[in-house]
Structures are given as structure tokens and as C-alpha cells.
Enzyme design. Sequence first.
Site, short mmCIF file in Angstrom:
data_model
loop_
_atom_site.label_atom_id
_atom_site.label_comp_id
_atom_site.label_asym_id
_atom_site.label_seq_id
_atom_site.Cartn_x
_atom_site.Cartn_y
_atom_site.Cartn_z
N LYS A 247 29.13 22.26 -24.63
CA LYS A 247 30.28 22.80 -25.53
C LYS A 247 31.00 23.87 -25.15
CE LYS A 247 28.05 20.69 -29.62
NZ LYS A 247 29.07 19.83 -30.05
N ARG A 321 23.99 10.26 -31.95
CA ARG A 321 23.83 8.68 -31.95
C ARG A 321 22.65 8.19 -31.49
NH1 ARG A 321 29.97 8.05 -29.90
NH2 ARG A 321 29.84 9.96 -31.00
N1 BES Z 1 26.94 17.76 -33.49
C1 BES Z 1 28.40 17.45 -32.73
C2 BES Z 1 29.32 17.45 -33.83
C3 BES Z 1 29.73 18.48 -34.53
C4 BES Z 1 30.80 19.30 -34.16
C5 BES Z 1 29.19 18.91 -35.61
C6 BES Z 1 31.27 20.50 -34.84
C7 BES Z 1 29.55 20.09 -36.46
C8 BES Z 1 30.74 20.83 -35.97
C9 BES Z 1 27.96 16.38 -32.20
O1 BES Z 1 26.93 15.86 -31.53
C10 BES Z 1 29.01 15.97 -31.15
O2 BES Z 1 29.01 16.90 -30.32
N2 BES Z 1 29.76 15.32 -30.99
C11 BES Z 1 31.06 15.12 -30.43
C12 BES Z 1 31.31 13.54 -29.94
C13 BES Z 1 32.27 13.25 -28.70
C14 BES Z 1 31.32 13.81 -27.52
C15 BES Z 1 32.28 11.83 -28.77
C16 BES Z 1 32.26 16.00 -30.92
O3 BES Z 1 32.26 15.98 -31.89
O4 BES Z 1 32.92 16.35 -30.15
ZN ZN Z 2 26.43 16.89 -29.61
#
Ligand code: BES
Ligand code: ZN
Length: 466
Positions: A247, A321
Site C-alpha cells: 500500500k 477475499r
Molecule cells: N483492506 C483493504 C480495503 C480497504 C481500503 C479498507 C481502505 C479500508 C480502507 C483491502 O484488502 C484492499 O486492499 N483492497 C484493495 C482491492 C484491490 C487490490 C482489488 C483496494 O481497495 O485497493
Molecule cells: Zn488488502
Amino acid sequence: MNFYLENFDKPQVIVHTYYENDKKIKDLFEGKEGEIVLIPSLDENKPHILYFGLGEKEKLNNNLLRNNCAKLLKKIDELKFKNILIEKIDLGNLDEEKFLKAMVEGLLLTDYDFKKYKSDDKEEIEKNVYIAGFNISNKNDILNEVSNIAKAINNARDMIAEPTNNLYPEELAKRAVEIANESGFKIEVLEEDKIKELGMEAFLTVSKGTKNRPRLIVMEYNNGGDKDFIGLVGKGLTCDTGGYSIKSHEGLKYMKSDMSGAAYVIAIMSSLAKNKCKVNVKAVVATCENVLDGNSYKPGDIVKSMKGKTIEVLNTDAEGRLTLADALYYIIDKQKVSKVIDMATLTGLAGSTFGSLFTPIFSNNDEFYEKFMEIAKETGEDFWRMPLDERYRSYIDSDVADMKNTGSAGTITASMFLKEFVDDTPWIHLDIAATAIQWPVVYEYSSKGASGVTVRTIYELINKGV
Ligand code: BES
Ligand code: ZN
Ligand code: ZN
């Protein structure tokens, strides 16, 4: 906060509520929604008076009331009052039971702060709130029920606020066990060897890069005779750095809250058990952390889910997921639930669509969805339905495996992915990524910490019978 519905002690302040355009209102106060005027008493034997506006009488509903009570409590806190009498309120056309419930919900959910790590700001003022004018015979039952739910939500908020160095899978499981024992529901915590035996490779792959080992938490509350079991699944990432698909600095800041779904599921179980609801529920949390080292799973890896389907991991940040795939399959196939609801901080894109206002809701069953929305209207939590259209299935087609874990149209494809693991079991998926904690805050009563969104709606849904 303690509530009393009779035998009022000497209050420090008496709250009088008025509607807008009330004839009794004089110049300095109009009775507008949330308006507050303090009339201090100069005689120490007489209480102060607070005028509190409820807005237009025709417009007042339980949701506004909940938020109004939150505003009132914030003012009371600011003035540091301890003993408060809320005088008889004109209920208008509203139902007396629901009115009392919404009031107490608004007050209790606002009475929350996370001060554990503050060295010199730990002062808590224990408040006594006397509520006059309610004559229903079950008023104490209502107080009890709402207190149990609010306590469970505030507990969940504590867990969500807890940083990753102090709340990791083992600790989350430990807290769940404490809550289960105190509330009266069964719990079993499976360690890695058992999880491996179950064949949950999708879940386990996320933990490859950490010494904080995963846990599978399985909960059960059965007080519903021969009723079917409802299933609950919550995403339980105690930390999500994204792994190799790491991230951004900004995105990394709040990833301690990626276990909000798990905290809410535990809160729902606790509420149902403490209130001795006549229902049968099972719940599963697959908890782990997604961090980075030489052993971590990598983009391009292919893993086999418990269901047998293979997954090409193209983005290690789409880890939720993978854990949910095995948890959903397990609760349906092994725990034999008849319907299932999952809640997960799954995609940041949910917030790009709705901000923090609506939680996207997906369902493969119209009747289940409609029942859910009927209840949500009462609880004042906001949801908006998204499509689970078969044409989106091709978005997660993989060249080398049965499916891949990413695809464009992020919030929808995440749900299409989960759908592969529930088949025809009536199912609701709630993507709480942007609503578990709200920016900006939507509900007046959740300005401190997590919102608790989904807990009250799912509690009522299960309690009223799905
Ligand atoms: N936990 C995150 C989603 C999230 C983002 C929750 C911001 C709370 C605040 C999740 O695991 C994630 O990183 N999802 C990705 C999905 C993508 C890689 C398809 C996302 O949201 O970018
Ligand atoms: Zn994630
Ligand atoms: Zn995540």
C-alpha cells in the site's frame, strides 16, 4: 452511564425538549433540531435548565431522534454535568417503545472514547440520566436490551482502535473467547494445524510472511430450538499492509482496522446471547495479518481454496477475499447454515462510490435482501444495493487458474469472487471498507472511533426472524 426511569434523585440539570414553532417558545430559542440553550441557575439548590430543540414535529423520526440525543449528550459532556433529568417529551405520532429505544441508543453510543493510551486524560465522568414520562411496562427490558447492544458495539470499537502491535490474530481470538464466556455463547479457536487439515490454503497463504500465526474462530449460539442456523462471517485482518502489492504511505496508516467485520460479528453474537434471543446462529472469523517478508505470498502465486477451486493471486492486497472464500465455504459446507451474511472492509473503491454514507450491499436472494432493508430503515443504517450480474464473472477469469483475485469494477468483482464460494445459499455481502469507520462522520453518535454500522441491523434481523 446509568439510566433511571423513576425515582429521580436531585438532578443538576433539567432538560426540556421543544419542537420548532412550539407556542411556549420565547425569543432566544426556536426549537430547531439540535438547538441547545442553557439557563444557569444562580441558586445552588435549584437545577440548571437546558432547552433542547427537536426540530419540526412532523419530521421527527427515530433516526433524527438518535442523532439529536447524541448532540444533547455532547453538550452535557462539554458542560460536565453528572446528574441529568430529561423531562417528559411530547412523542408526537411516534411509538413509545421505539422512541425510548432510539433515545437510549443515541445516548449510549455517543458515550464512547478510546483513552487507553493517553497518559493523562483518563478522566471518565459517570453520568446518571433520569428519563421521565415513559409509562410502558417493559421499559426496563428495553433499557437492558439496548445497553447490551451498545456495550457490545463499544467493545468492538475498542478492538478496532487497538493497534497492530497489541492486537494480532491470537489476541483477537483471546478477546473473542472472553466476550463469548461473558455473554454466553460457544466458541472454538482453531490453530494452524487444524486449519491446514481443513484444506484452507487460500486463507493460509495470506499469513506466509508473518510470525503472528492465523486463527480460525468458530462461534455458536443456539437458543432457537429447531430453527435453522443463520451464518455470520467477518473479515479479520488485524493488519493489512498489502504484502508485495504494498500500500501507499497514506493507505498504510489505518490498516489496523481491517478486522472491523470480525469485531462486528463478535458484537452481534454477544448482543444476541446477552439478550437471550430465541435464535440459532453460527459465526466464523478467519483472522490473520498481511505483512511482508521473504516468505510472503507473491503476485502470480496460485492457491487452492478449501472448496477446491484454484485462485491466481495477481494482487496480494486483495487478501480479504482469499480469507473469506474459505470462511464462507466452511460455514456453509461444514457448519450447515441455511443463510449467510458476511461483512468485510473489502475494497477502498466502496468509499470512492458512496463516501461513508452507504454500505454497498450485495445479495443473491431478493427476499433476504428486502427483509434486510426493511429492518435497516428502522435502525437508521444506510445500505445501497449493487449488482451481482453474471456478466461480471468474466472480469475474474484467469488464464491459468479457475479465477483471479482482482479485476476492474473492484467492489463488484470482489463480490463476484465471493459468490463462487456460496453458490445458491441465500447470502448477503456488506462491503464496510468506508463505513466501518466513517470519514467524514455520518451519524452523530459515532464521532469517536468506529461506527458500529451493521451490528444493530443484523441483530434485529436475526432476532425478528429471517
Ligand atoms: N483492506 C483493504 C480495503 C480497504 C481500503 C479498507 C481502505 C479500508 C480502507 C483491502 O484488502 C484492499 O486492499 N483492497 C484493495 C482491492 C484491490 C487490490 C482489488 C483496494 O481497495 O485497493
Ligand atoms: Zn488488502
Ligand atoms: Zn484488507
